[in-house]
Design a protein around this motif. Structure first.
Motif, mmCIF file in Angstrom:
data_model
loop_
_atom_site.group_PDB
_atom_site.id
_atom_site.type_symbol
_atom_site.label_atom_id
_atom_site.label_comp_id
_atom_site.label_asym_id
_atom_site.label_seq_id
_atom_site.Cartn_x
_atom_site.Cartn_y
_atom_site.Cartn_z
ATOM 1 N N SER A 111 42.025 42.136 39.446
ATOM 2 C CA SER A 111 41.280 41.970 38.059
ATOM 3 C C SER A 111 42.245 40.894 37.515
ATOM 4 C CB SER A 111 41.605 43.247 37.210
ATOM 5 O OG SER A 111 42.858 43.747 37.406
ATOM 6 N N ALA B 98 40.242 37.843 38.447
ATOM 7 C CA ALA B 98 38.734 38.119 37.578
ATOM 8 C C ALA B 98 38.853 37.571 36.247
ATOM 9 C CB ALA B 98 38.074 39.287 37.822
ATOM 10 N N LEU C 138 32.340 41.587 36.423
ATOM 11 C CA LEU C 138 33.045 41.879 37.570
ATOM 12 C C LEU C 138 34.325 42.551 36.874
ATOM 13 C CD1 LEU C 138 33.866 42.479 40.493
ATOM 14 C CD2 LEU C 138 34.906 40.184 40.543
ATOM 15 N N LEU C 139 35.010 41.813 35.869
ATOM 16 C CA LEU C 139 36.261 42.422 35.294
ATOM 17 C C LEU C 139 35.933 43.750 34.682
ATOM 18 C CD1 LEU C 139 39.193 42.058 34.778
ATOM 19 C CD2 LEU C 139 38.565 40.627 33.011
ATOM 20 N N ALA D 63 38.527 33.907 35.755
ATOM 21 C CA ALA D 63 37.293 33.570 35.669
ATOM 22 C C ALA D 63 36.379 33.615 34.691
ATOM 23 C CB ALA D 63 36.537 34.364 37.010
#
Length: 108
Positions: A100, A103, A2-3, A106
């Motif tokens: 971001s 993310a 995702l990032l 994460a």
């Protein structure tokens, strides 16, 4: 991933905004030479930084392949949005930059 996707999309949007035509269509003005240079440098930096989360998550061999797929997906999304929903393209890039850091935590 995702990032990497968020960073790639924001990078491509910055590169898009560095062009006179797209900057005029999206922001209703021509970019100054300084702004154009800043958008180009920022776009390329975002694209280069987006390699890190892909490689960090999957290693060099798989991470680079995943990164290439994310590059294509984010460019395709931007190309689809620009003619039909240009404001949505800008909103997604802005939200992507704001999300971001979350993310990134994460990934770590």
């Amino acid at each position: 991933m995702l990032l990497a996707l968020l960073l790639c999309y924001a990078g491509f949007t910055a590169l898009c905004l560095s062009m006179d035509r797209h900057h005029g269509a999206l922001l209703h003005s021509k970019p100054s030479p300084r702004r154009r240079l800043g958008l180009r440098v920022g776009g390329w930096v975002l694209l280069l930084v987006s390699i890190w989360p892909a490689v960090h998550m999957a290693g060099w061999s798989r991470g680079l392949v995943d990164w290439c797929a994310v590059l294509m997906l984010s460019a395709l999304l931007l190309v689809w949005l620009l003619p039909y929903r240009p404001r949505l393209a800008l909103i997604l890039a802005s939200v992507g930059l704001l999300v971001s850091p979350v993310a990134a935590f994460a990934v770590i």
